[in-house]
Scaffold this motif. Structure first.
Motif, short mmCIF file in Angstrom:
data_model
loop_
_atom_site.label_atom_id
_atom_site.label_comp_id
_atom_site.label_asym_id
_atom_site.label_seq_id
_atom_site.Cartn_x
_atom_site.Cartn_y
_atom_site.Cartn_z
N ARG A 232 0.97 -1.04 0.07
CA ARG A 232 -0.02 0.03 -0.01
C ARG A 232 0.99 1.20 0.21
O ARG A 232 2.12 1.17 0.44
CB ARG A 232 -0.80 -0.10 1.06
N ALA A 233 0.25 2.43 -0.18
CA ALA A 233 0.98 3.59 -0.48
C ALA A 233 1.89 3.93 0.89
O ALA A 233 3.03 4.59 0.48
CB ALA A 233 0.10 4.52 -1.24
N SER A 234 1.72 3.75 1.93
CA SER A 234 2.21 4.09 3.03
C SER A 234 1.81 3.09 4.13
O SER A 234 1.04 2.18 4.11
CB SER A 234 1.69 5.38 3.47
N MET B 720 -2.82 7.58 2.45
CA MET B 720 -2.14 7.86 1.30
C MET B 720 -2.70 6.99 0.14
O MET B 720 -2.35 7.23 -1.18
CB MET B 720 -0.74 7.19 1.51
N ASP B 721 -3.68 5.94 0.53
CA ASP B 721 -4.03 5.10 -0.68
C ASP B 721 -5.29 5.83 -1.34
O ASP B 721 -5.87 5.35 -2.28
CB ASP B 721 -4.44 3.68 -0.11
N VAL B 722 -5.77 6.88 -0.68
CA VAL B 722 -7.18 7.34 -0.88
C VAL B 722 -7.39 8.63 -1.54
O VAL B 722 -6.88 9.64 -0.52
CB VAL B 722 -8.24 7.37 0.29
N PRO B 723 -7.36 9.08 -2.75
CA PRO B 723 -7.87 10.29 -3.52
C PRO B 723 -8.92 10.93 -3.04
O PRO B 723 -9.57 10.29 -2.37
CB PRO B 723 -7.64 9.94 -4.86
N ARG C 139 -1.68 13.45 3.66
CA ARG C 139 -2.21 11.95 3.73
C ARG C 139 -0.96 11.32 4.08
O ARG C 139 -1.16 10.10 4.83
CB ARG C 139 -2.56 11.76 2.21
N GLU C 140 0.27 11.47 3.73
CA GLU C 140 1.23 10.49 3.89
C GLU C 140 1.64 10.55 5.63
O GLU C 140 1.90 9.59 5.99
CB GLU C 140 2.50 11.17 3.17
N SER C 143 -0.82 8.65 7.56
CA SER C 143 -1.04 7.25 7.26
C SER C 143 -1.10 6.31 8.30
O SER C 143 -1.60 5.14 8.23
CB SER C 143 -0.34 6.86 5.83
N TYR C 152 -11.75 9.63 5.02
CA TYR C 152 -10.47 10.17 5.13
C TYR C 152 -10.51 11.37 4.35
O TYR C 152 -9.73 12.31 4.67
CB TYR C 152 -9.31 9.28 3.95
N ASN C 153 -11.44 11.57 3.45
CA ASN C 153 -11.32 12.83 2.82
C ASN C 153 -11.89 13.89 3.74
O ASN C 153 -11.41 14.94 3.47
CB ASN C 153 -12.42 12.83 1.63
#
Lengths: 327, 779, 168
Positions: A232-234, B720-723, C139-140, C143, C152-153
């Motif tokens: 996953r991205a992080s 980080m996976d979610v736009p 976001r990073e 995480s 999350y948004n």
């Protein structure tokens, strides 16, 4: 967690004296050890808290850094000298875990992280690392995250650290102190391959304490980076990671450092790749060739064959980027 | 297949036949006989609280950490429970030594099959009106082991640390028996047809095999989805105590009334001797029903004579709360030269245990989704020795749409037709399986507006867009989820002379915004301000058996409050008498308005609640009622839909997939609260991204053991996976649903897997048919 | 042992096995800090220690002797919600509310880190200047706080609005 006695050490000497009691363990940030104690994989009777010791980052006479073992991961990643002289180390630390964990975890503890192998964590499974001689259930099981290099029939686990991959790429010395006095060990010798005794993961002797890691001055590290590939991205452990630095002169590789994470029982210095690159043109095809030289010895398992190609591509891409950045 | 399985299947088949005959009769009956036959007047009410983006009324509690969850109720003298789990999948406990555990500090009880009180098995979820159990196995009644991870001992101690430690001191040996732990071996043993809520998971229309063979264009592929776990962040927990023979349970539950009744069956007491409350639930997604931990806690509390707190470890949740099962699905579509479906085959096998009844019904989307000249749909069950699988967000649809909507994309690629156009060419004009008319279906509108907002028309050919290392692609898929309303709803309205109202119903809040949206609805229905309405829920002693599941809670509460309001109005008209401007009016003629009742088409004929009650010398009027059975679900084909648009970036070096844009365009009837509904849609989509890219319960087929019982190794999407996820909706009311609203809780996860997979194909030219789409599949 | 919790000195006697999280939840009646995994894998237990965010489930309470701990219960100022708490409500940055205290404490610690120039894995430049809190940075850096409801948004929107001066 079994009951244990806790003591905060006021000095290295005190820590070593207290830890001379049987079944003692040093406690750093606790981010791995506390979890392992809860799982009863670790069951010390005495915990010696060393987080207050060796918390300094100091310049050494020859332009290197002496990093106390009690330095938190965040503090090391944030230190101006690390950011400017050893960016791969900053980036590797920042790629690991989460902000909260980096604020807790110490440098010494990071070296002693234990594997994320699911069979190591589950006491219903056979694991030579947890119970020497029991056998290994990972070989025929879920081994997607496991080793492709340097493994043994007894153990195919990987070392989970990001920070250590960066350290493996640099000239680093681990400073130890213990009942028999102090000594130093080159970083590359600190962690062991599994062989027949995967329960022994480092050269630490009973009661020995990591007091510092010393990073020697190495100008090529100023242009270095860390790339981490994960599911996953992080906030995930590396499937494959690459720490690298390169020095190019007139289109030819003068010097290069490459270390890999997620591929072996220890942070993996890619000596074969480095040797294959010195004196070669700093081009994609030589990078790929060097990566293949390193991975020729790869012995993938049922679930991690993809790592061979992934590692080759990641090494090539990282070196490409470093050369491009320089150009 | 055993004799027991045959008997069960035969009985269920008979029930199914009866049900089918009933369904036919209901379909033929006139609309006006149906609930929803006369649209809810609230649908036409345009300027009230409904439709407003009201912030959550329990928001201040939640953001300040003051909302009490199940493990946060301290009870005097409470003991903490810890569990020990079996390490084999099947067999017997050969020996068990608990002596060290008993001697450990703080320990007050070690409960095993040797000393547990006699208890009946849990009534299996959805096999009865109030059944809530995840399995119907004996709970510590004998030495038999049925799955790897079954609880074999429970320790009570003064602190959690003591209980956990003592558990590690118990020594157990097992006599293992041969178990079926691999899906392949289970299939080799033979499969049986799946039955879902007593309906066979089988549909036939014409000769689909022949039509497929003859079709001008066809796709035929097998898709696989792994096991999933709900993994709500709140661990499953309960704080329980006995007061004499009355059981008090502070639970984390999406089924309080079901749980109370089911626990009563287990302990052989009356339903009203069990009181279950659950004011806040830290996420459920289908998992927060009755599992063995509440039963074990109550049993231990009984033995120890102390209140008990049980909070499962994260490993414990994976060991003893089931998840979504593994599926293997074949989808074959045959189309004519214009892309019109001549044959639709969706069939395959899932793994299930002999102790639950949840054959992941992945064919549900195909039943009502597309007009096809012929159709063949089947779910077969293979029995595996494992933790009982269960309902997880959009059971059936979440994974069924992955296969179906991927196959449609494959056909579109094969035929060179735009995938949206291909879908719209196959829009049915009535339900393809039942022939029932649609209550409301605006798939085309959802696609049209979604495509425009997303910029679908700028889509390129597979592999044609690149940004540095990243390949970019877009994909689309249809989301779908039915309207459900389960029987058993009931509500009580208490109107007081100051004009305030309290609504009581045994419903649940686990993040959907129940109390907020229902306060809006009740305020409009009664003609009150929001602060004049108190919505009480999460308590089994309140009226109604209302499951927070199947996206049906909103409809169930809506219909119950409509019924109660009808009784209330009738009573109020009686109390108002002949001296009121309302004199002579019937229930149908009036509605709530400005703190009283008014004639619907003549608002001047009005009397306030305060005035009616004061003239009648009443402090309160109480009305309680149940809605009619949910026949509207059978009379009409009632489904929500969505058009899911996804843009992915796939790293050409590493195969890593990152979702860079997502848009969901929904047709779910009227949206009651755009703020909380948008969160439901987005939340479903985020879980869908997990399903698409990373989620997999690693079930070791050698041992039947779950190997990643942890949030570090069971990957769910992180920030980080979610736009930024865009959501929009048609907001077209369903004329036959209460408030015109169909549920919004589950549809968000549907279609996402396929939208991502289709985008990955568009980016790379690679078709991934096995979830999750991890990078190794794209190297 | 003595420590300060939400500004108040606290004196307790604890078994060394007790985590900081369980000290708060089970001994000090401060259940606002949540237990979601007890493995350091979800972030629900995030608290601030001397202003720095940490995971209270992985810390033994005895390690925090003499430290100052802030939990979600200690964020309100003068009886009204911290502006980040209000922003979470305004932006619907939660659904079930269970991960919320951890998200909020984490975000407060995170904003301070970015302000003092701590880079993240996605920060292009390691120069040590204050890092603008772009959506990607937030976001990073966030995480380590899982939200299974998928809010999350809304969380990112609430953080971005609250720390707008750090966004620039």
């Amino acid at each position: 967690m079994i009951p244990f006695a806790y003591q905060r050490a006021g000095s290295v000497a005190e820590a070593i004296a207290v830890a001379a009691r049987p079944q003692s363990k040093y406690l750093g940030g606790g981010t791995n050890l506390v979890d392992l104690m809860r799982e009863t994989i670790e069951a010390p009777a005495h915990l010696v808290d060393v987080t207050g010791l060796s918390t300094a980052i100091e310049d050494t006479d020859n332009g290197g850094l002496m990093v106390g073992a009690g330095v938190r991961n965040t503090a090391l990643a944030e230190h101006p000298a690390v950011r400017s002289r050893f960016p791969l180390l900053s980036r590797a630390i920042l790629a690991g875990a989460s902000g909260q964990i980096r604020n807790m975890a110490t440098v010494g503890g990071n070296l002693l992280q234990r594997t994320r192998c699911a069979y190591f964590y589950d006491d219903a499974a056979r694991c030579n690392k947890r119970a020497p001689g029991a056998g290994c259930d990972a070989v025929g099981g879920f081994n997607r995250i496991h080793a492709i290099l340097g493994a043994s029939p007894a153990c195919v686990a990987t070392h989970p650290s990001d920070m250590c991959v960066a350290l493996a790429a640099l000239d680093v010395t681990v400073h130890l102190d213990g009942p028999d006095g102090g000594r130093t060990v080159p970083f590359g010798d600190f962690h062991l391959l599994p062989g027949d005794s995967p329960d022994v993961e480092t050269v630490l002797r009973p009661g020995e304490l990591i007091t510092a890691v010393e990073i020697a001055a190495q100008p090529l590290a100023a242009r270095s980076t860390y790339r981490k590939v994960r599911d996953r991205a992080s906030y995930a452990f590396a499937l494959v990671s690459v720490a690298a630095a390169i020095e190019v002169d007139g289109g030819t590789v003068r010097d290069v450092r490459i270390a890999l994470g997620g591929v072996a029982h220890k942070p993996w210095r890619a000596h074969a790749a480095e040797a294959a690159l010195i004196g070669q043109p700093a081009r994609s095809d030589s990078f790929r060739h060097a990566a293949e030289a390193e991975l020729a010895a790869a012995a993938p398992l049922s679930g991690n064959g993809f790592k061979v190609e992934l590692a080759a591509r990641a090494i090539t891409a990282v070196l490409d980027d470093l050369v491009e950045e320089r150009a | 297949m055993s004799i027991r399985d045959h008997a069960r299947t035969a009985k269920q088949a008979m029930q199914a036949a009866t049900q089918a005959a009933m369904t036919k009769a209901i379909q033929l009956a006139p609309d006006s006989w149906m609930p929803g036959g006369r649209p809810d007047p609230l649908i036409f009410h345009k300027h009230g609280h409904v439709g407003q983006p009201v912030s959550r009324i329990d928001g201040p509690l939640k953001v300040s950490g003051a909302a009490p969850f199940a493990a946060e109720i301290p009870l005097e003298g409470m003991a903490y429970a810890a569990l020990l789990f079996s390490t084999i999948p099947k067999g017997r406990i050969a020996s068990m030594d608990v002596s060290d555990a008993l001697l450990a500090p703080g320990v007050s009880l070690v409960m095993t099959h040797r000393n547990a009180p006699r208890m009946a098995t849990m009534p299996l979820f959805l096999t009865g009106a109030k059944a809530a159990g995840g399995d119907d196995l004996p709970i510590m009644q004998d030495d038999r082991i049925h799955w790897n991870g079954q609880p074999v001992a429970l320790v009570l101690a003064d602190t959690q640390e003591q209980a956990d430690h003592a558990t590690s001191l118990i020594r157990v040996t097992y006599q293992a028996e041969e178990a079926v732990t691999s899906f392949a071996a289970a299939k080799d043993n033979g499969t049986v047809p799946g039955l879902f809520m007593n309906q066979p998971l089988q549909s036939r229309n014409g000769d689909a095999d022949a039509a497929l063979a003859e079709a001008a264009h066809k796709v035929d592929a097998v898709y696989r989805t792994p096991r999933h776990n709900h993994n709500p962040i709140e661990l499953h927990a309960a704080t329980v105590m006995w007061q004499g023979d009355r059981l008090r349970v502070h639970d984390a539950s999406q089924a309080v009334a079901h749980t109370a009744w089911s626990l009563a069956q287990v302990f052989g007491i009356d339903e009203d001797q069990v009181h279950v409350t659950s004011p806040f639930v830290g996420g459920g997604f289908g998992s927060k029903t009755l599992w063995q931990h509440q039963v074990l806690a109550a049993a231990a509390s009984k033995l120890a004579g102390r209140p008990v707190r049980i909070m499962l470890s994260r490993e414990g949740v994976h060991r003893m709360v089931g998840g979504r099962t593994v599926t293997e699905q074949r989808v074959a579509i045959g189309a004519d030269a214009d892309g019109r479906f001549q044959s639709l085959i969706h069939s395959g096998t899932i793994a299930m245990t002999r102790h639950n009844m949840m054959p992941e019904p992945f064919i549900l989307p195909a039943r009502s989704g597309y007009a096809s000249r012929t159709m063949k749909l089947d779910v077969e069950v293979a029995y595996v020795d494992m933790i009982a699988n269960t309902f997880m967000r959009a059971p059936g649809e979440a994974v069924g749409t992955f296969a179906l909507e991927s196959a449609i994309d494959e056909l579109a690629v094969a035929m060179g037709i735009d995938p949206i156009e291909l879908r719209l060419r196959n829009e049915p004009d009535k339900d393809p399986s039942t022939g029932a008319p649609f209550s409301a279906r605006h798939v085309e509108e959802a696609y049209r507006s979604g495509a425009e907002r997303f910029g679908w028309s700028s889509r390129g050919a597979p592999g044609s867009r690149k940004d540095g290392e990243w390949l970019i692609g877009t994909g689309v898929a249809t989301a779908t989820y039915p309207y459900y309303r389960m029987p058993g709803g009931a509500a009580r309205i208490t109107l007081s002379k100051d004009g305030a109202a309290t609504i009581d119903i045994a419903a649940h809040e686990m993040g959907m915004g129940t109390s907020t949206a229902q306060t809006q609805v009740a305020a409009d229905r009664l003609g009150l301000a929001m602060d004049q309405v108190t919505f009480r829920y999460g308590d089994s002693s309140l009226p109604g058996v209302v499951l927070a599941g199947g996206s049906q809670q909103t409809a169930a509460i809506g219909a119950s409050v409509i019924a109660a309001q009808r009784v209330l109005v009738k009573e109020l008209l009686k109390l108002a008498g002949n001296d009121s401007p309302l004199a002579g009016l019937k229930v149908e003629d009036v509605g709530g308005r400005d703190g009283g009742l008014a004639k619907l088409d003549d608002p001047d004929r009005f009397e306030s609640y305060a005035s009616i009650l004061s003239r009648a010398r009443r402090d309160t009027v109480v009305a309680e009622a149940s809605p009619p059975p949910p026949l509207e679900m059978l009379h009409w084909s009632m489904h929500s839909h969505g058009a899911m648009f996804c843009e992915v970036r796939v790293n050409a070096v590493t195969g890593e997939v990152r979702v860079s844009r997502f848009l969901g365009s929904f047709d779910c009837g009227r949206i009651l609260n755009p703020k909380t509904a948008a969160s439901q849609f987005r939340g479903g989509i985020v879980m869908g991204l997990g399903l698409a890219l990373m989620e997999e319960t690693q079930f070791d087929e050698r041992s039947g053991r779950i190997m990643n019982p942890s949030l570090a190794e069971y990957h769910v999407p992180v920030h980080m996976d979610v736009p930024d996820i865009e959501v929009m909706w048609t907001d077209i009311p369903d004329p036959h649903a209460p408030m015109g609203a169909r549920g919004v809780g589950e549809i968000g996860i549907t279609g996402v897997g396929a939208a991502v997979a289709n985008a990955v194909f568009n980016a790379t030219g690679k078709r991934v048919r096995d979830l999750p789409i991890t990078l190794d599949k794209l190297l | 042992m003595d420590l300060v919790i939400n500004g108040k000195p606290v004196s307790v006697d604890v078994d060394p096995r007790v985590s900081l999280l369980d000290l708060l939840r089970e001994r000090l009646d401060l259940p606002g800090t949540k237990k979601g995994c007890n493995q350091g894998a979800c972030g629900a237990c995030t608290v601030l220690v001397d202003g720095e965010r940490i995971l209270s489930c992985l810390g033994l309470a005895v390690q925090y002797e003499g430290r100052s701990v802030t939990t979600v219960e200690g964020l309100a100022e003068d009886g009204s919600l911290h502006r980040l708490q209000q922003a979470f409500i305004d932006h619907d940055g939660f659904q079930c509310g269970y991960c919320t205290p951890g998200q909020i404490c984490s975000a407060i610690g995170m904003a301070a880190e970015a302000r003092r120039g701590l880079p993240s894995f996605v920060t292009a430049d390691l120069d040590g200047d204050p890092v603008p809190l772009s959506g990607e940075e937030v976001r990073e850096r966030m995480s380590g706080n899982l939200c299974r409801c998928g809010a999350y948004n809304g969380i990112v929107a609430a953080i971005t609005e609250t720390f707008a001066e750090d966004v620039r």
